[in-house]
Design a protein around this motif. Structure first.
Motif, PDB file in Angstrom:
ATOM      1  N   UNK A 220       0.785  -1.116   0.142  1.00  0.00           N
ATOM      2  CA  UNK A 220      -0.068   0.267   0.026  1.00  0.00           C
ATOM      3  C   UNK A 220       1.033   1.299   0.197  1.00  0.00           C
ATOM      4  N   UNK A 221       0.800   1.897  -0.906  1.00  0.00           N
ATOM      5  CA  UNK A 221       1.613   3.106  -1.111  1.00  0.00           C
ATOM      6  C   UNK A 221       0.811   4.557  -0.907  1.00  0.00           C
ATOM      7  N   UNK A 222      -0.390   4.449  -1.028  1.00  0.00           N
ATOM      8  CA  UNK A 222      -1.258   5.479  -0.649  1.00  0.00           C
ATOM      9  C   UNK A 222      -2.469   5.122  -0.095  1.00  0.00           C
ATOM     10  N   UNK A 223      -3.036   5.817   0.648  1.00  0.00           N
ATOM     11  CA  UNK A 223      -4.450   5.415   1.159  1.00  0.00           C
ATOM     12  C   UNK A 223      -5.571   6.930   0.922  1.00  0.00           C
ATOM     13  N   UNK A 224      -6.587   6.639   0.242  1.00  0.00           N
ATOM     14  CA  UNK A 224      -7.580   7.740  -0.037  1.00  0.00           C
ATOM     15  C   UNK A 224      -8.885   7.328   1.066  1.00  0.00           C
ATOM     16  N   UNK A 225      -8.957   8.495   1.913  1.00  0.00           N
ATOM     17  CA  UNK A 225     -10.125   8.286   2.856  1.00  0.00           C
ATOM     18  C   UNK A 225     -11.167   9.577   2.583  1.00  0.00           C
ATOM     19  N   UNK A 226     -12.405   8.797   2.460  1.00  0.00           N
ATOM     20  CA  UNK A 226     -13.424   9.675   2.253  1.00  0.00           C
ATOM     21  C   UNK A 226     -14.272   9.733   3.428  1.00  0.00           C
ATOM     22  N   UNK A 227     -14.217  10.903   3.837  1.00  0.00           N
ATOM     23  CA  UNK A 227     -15.048  11.176   5.304  1.00  0.00           C
ATOM     24  C   UNK A 227     -16.425  11.747   5.052  1.00  0.00           C
ATOM     25  N   UNK A 228     -17.601  10.844   5.150  1.00  0.00           N
ATOM     26  CA  UNK A 228     -18.907  11.179   4.802  1.00  0.00           C
ATOM     27  C   UNK A 228     -19.483  12.114   5.931  1.00  0.00           C
ATOM     28  N   UNK A 229     -18.713  13.302   6.310  1.00  0.00           N
ATOM     29  CA  UNK A 229     -19.335  14.243   7.055  1.00  0.00           C
ATOM     30  C   UNK A 229     -19.440  14.052   8.423  1.00  0.00           C
ATOM     31  N   UNK A 230     -18.303  13.193   8.842  1.00  0.00           N
ATOM     32  CA  UNK A 230     -18.420  12.582  10.208  1.00  0.00           C
ATOM     33  C   UNK A 230     -18.518  13.748  11.293  1.00  0.00           C
ATOM     34  N   UNK A 231     -19.110  13.724  12.509  1.00  0.00           N
ATOM     35  CA  UNK A 231     -19.267  14.484  13.512  1.00  0.00           C
ATOM     36  C   UNK A 231     -18.602  14.209  14.723  1.00  0.00           C
TER      37      UNK A 231
ATOM     38  N   UNK B  13       0.185  13.812   4.665  1.00  0.00           N
ATOM     39  CA  UNK B  13      -0.196  14.479   3.268  1.00  0.00           C
ATOM     40  C   UNK B  13       0.262  13.645   2.186  1.00  0.00           C
ATOM     41  N   UNK B  14       1.435  13.053   2.203  1.00  0.00           N
ATOM     42  CA  UNK B  14       2.162  12.383   1.540  1.00  0.00           C
ATOM     43  C   UNK B  14       1.483  11.013   1.064  1.00  0.00           C
ATOM     44  N   UNK B  15       1.230  10.374   2.355  1.00  0.00           N
ATOM     45  CA  UNK B  15       0.615   8.977   2.279  1.00  0.00           C
ATOM     46  C   UNK B  15      -0.788   8.920   1.847  1.00  0.00           C
ATOM     47  N   UNK B  16      -1.573   9.987   2.675  1.00  0.00           N
ATOM     48  CA  UNK B  16      -3.154   9.786   2.676  1.00  0.00           C
ATOM     49  C   UNK B  16      -3.635  10.842   1.818  1.00  0.00           C
ATOM     50  N   UNK B  17      -4.573  10.564   0.954  1.00  0.00           N
ATOM     51  CA  UNK B  17      -5.418  11.648   0.258  1.00  0.00           C
ATOM     52  C   UNK B  17      -6.744  11.645   1.040  1.00  0.00           C
ATOM     53  N   UNK B  18      -7.032  12.780   1.803  1.00  0.00           N
ATOM     54  CA  UNK B  18      -8.045  12.838   2.535  1.00  0.00           C
ATOM     55  C   UNK B  18      -9.221  13.783   1.689  1.00  0.00           C
ATOM     56  N   UNK B  19     -10.458  13.284   1.707  1.00  0.00           N
ATOM     57  CA  UNK B  19     -11.631  14.169   1.156  1.00  0.00           C
ATOM     58  C   UNK B  19     -12.531  14.191   2.113  1.00  0.00           C
ATOM     59  N   UNK B  20     -12.813  15.355   2.991  1.00  0.00           N
ATOM     60  CA  UNK B  20     -13.932  15.731   3.941  1.00  0.00           C
ATOM     61  C   UNK B  20     -15.088  16.176   3.104  1.00  0.00           C
ATOM     62  N   UNK B  21     -15.970  15.185   2.910  1.00  0.00           N
ATOM     63  CA  UNK B  21     -17.367  15.697   2.338  1.00  0.00           C
ATOM     64  C   UNK B  21     -17.877  16.641   3.128  1.00  0.00           C
ATOM     65  N   UNK B  22     -18.990  17.732   2.804  1.00  0.00           N
ATOM     66  CA  UNK B  22     -19.795  18.236   3.708  1.00  0.00           C
ATOM     67  C   UNK B  22     -21.007  17.841   3.712  1.00  0.00           C
ATOM     68  N   UNK B  23     -21.294  16.468   3.219  1.00  0.00           N
ATOM     69  CA  UNK B  23     -22.623  15.892   3.381  1.00  0.00           C
ATOM     70  C   UNK B  23     -22.280  14.482   3.366  1.00  0.00           C
ATOM     71  N   UNK B  24     -23.154  13.667   3.743  1.00  0.00           N
ATOM     72  CA  UNK B  24     -22.941  12.270   3.659  1.00  0.00           C
ATOM     73  C   UNK B  24     -23.476  11.635   2.175  1.00  0.00           C
ATOM     74  N   UNK B  25     -22.463  11.322   1.705  1.00  0.00           N
ATOM     75  CA  UNK B  25     -22.695  10.642   0.379  1.00  0.00           C
ATOM     76  C   UNK B  25     -23.029   9.272   0.274  1.00  0.00           C
ATOM     77  N   UNK B  26     -23.332   8.665   1.399  1.00  0.00           N
ATOM     78  CA  UNK B  26     -23.569   7.063   1.416  1.00  0.00           C
ATOM     79  C   UNK B  26     -22.257   6.364   1.136  1.00  0.00           C
ATOM     80  N   UNK B  27     -22.305   4.956   1.164  1.00  0.00           N
ATOM     81  CA  UNK B  27     -21.235   4.347   0.944  1.00  0.00           C
ATOM     82  C   UNK B  27     -20.905   4.423  -0.620  1.00  0.00           C
TER      83      UNK B  27
END
Length: 301
Positions: free
Chosen positions: A38-49, A61-75
């Motif tokens: 595993x060379x990178x990990x993408x994490x999609x955060x579905x607007x967790x609280x 930030x070199x290893x993780x690609x993080x996307x913090x969504x402003x709403x719950x996109x569902x799985x």
């Protein structure tokens, strides 16, 4: 980033979708970090609280690609976005998809990649041997008619699986696109794995082991006995399964499925533990919504 890959590239980009399960997410990511492929990990955060966003801000930030969504996109929306980010922002040859409650063994990725190499990348998807916290089997994929063909290699032929440790190649994404976000939840993994298996055999990998830390082994849970707060989610299940049947099995099989679900609706009405009408109506609404539901597939090229 240039997407031209070297022939021997075996890099893996893991894709994790999370929602309000920070402790499990931390465990999931720590386990992934022990998988050297595993060379990178993408994490999609579905607007967790629950502090997930703040935790993700502390990661490399070199290893993780993080996307913090402003709403719950569902799985489905999370996996669709996650795969798009992995495709565009890494040059990984393989994409490894999982929920935030999936805890991979240290060699789970290497076993998947080894089988991909053995198969000369002639596969739709590879799925791990998923175990519940007590060691029992869960998230069991559907076996193919010729399932024993490669059992001597630790592979079992399958036709569909769940997004609890699924590996697909960049070539497959080029050809078949990414998961369909409009499915929202339930059935998005079925639709995607059925889609990529149309022209490619897919396999269960015996020695790639992950633990699925769901509160219960859901193999015995249905709309008839699930907790009331989860009942409305089943609308998406029945809508999406009708849609999948329309797209991949044809009118005759879809009509049979429609009749089966109509009979099942009556069964739900008669045999549910409580709130019988509410549970039955969720199934009925999902069935009829599925007849018209027809989202497009998104391709990367």
């Amino acid at each position: 980033m240039d997407n031209i890959l070297e022939k021997d590239n075996r890099d893996v980009c893991a894709i994790v979708v999370t929602y309000n399960r920070k402790a499990l997410l931390v465990e999931c990511l720590e386990a992934l970090g022990k998988n050297k492929e595993v060379k990178n990990i993408v994490v999609v955060n579905n607007n967790s609280s629950d502090g997930t966003r703040e935790y993700l801000e502390t990661l490399d930030k070199e290893f993780y690609i993080v996307e913090n969504s402003t709403r719950n996109l569902g799985g489905a929306g999370g996996f669709s976005l996650g795969m798009e980010l992995a495709y565009k922002r890494t040059n990984a040859k393989y994409f490894w998809i999982m929920d935030d409650d999936t805890i991979a063994n240290f060699n789970a990725a290497s076993e998947l990649v080894a089988k991909a190499t053995l198969l000369k990348n002639n596969f739709g998807f590879l799925c791990s041997n998923v175990r519940w916290t007590d060691g029992s089997s869960c998230n069991i994929p559907m076996a193919a008619k010729n399932w024993p063909e490669l059992t001597t290699e630790g592979l079992v032929g399958v036709t569909q699986g769940t997004f609890v440790s699924i590996l697909v190649s960049r070539d497959i994404v080029d050809k078949f696109g990414i998961p369909t976000k409009e499915l929202f939840i339930w059935g998005d993994d079925t639709e995607y794995t059925v889609r990529v298996t149309q022209d490619n055999p897919s396999y269960f990998v015996k020695d790639s082991i992950v633990i699925h830390k769901t509160p219960n082994n859901l193999s015995g849970i249905t709309i008839k006995n699930d907790s009331l707060d989860r009942v409305n989610r089943y609308f998406y299940l029945y809508r999406n399964l009708i849609f999948i049947s329309k797209n991949y099995k044809g009118n005759k099989d879809t009509f049979k499925l429609f009749i089966h679900y109509m009979i099942y609706t009556l069964n739900v009405l008669l045999k549910s533990e409580n709130h019988k009408w509410r549970r039955a109506m969720v199934v009925l609404k999902g069935i009829f919504a599925g007849i018209k539901f027809n989202p497009d597939i998104k391709y990367m090229n």
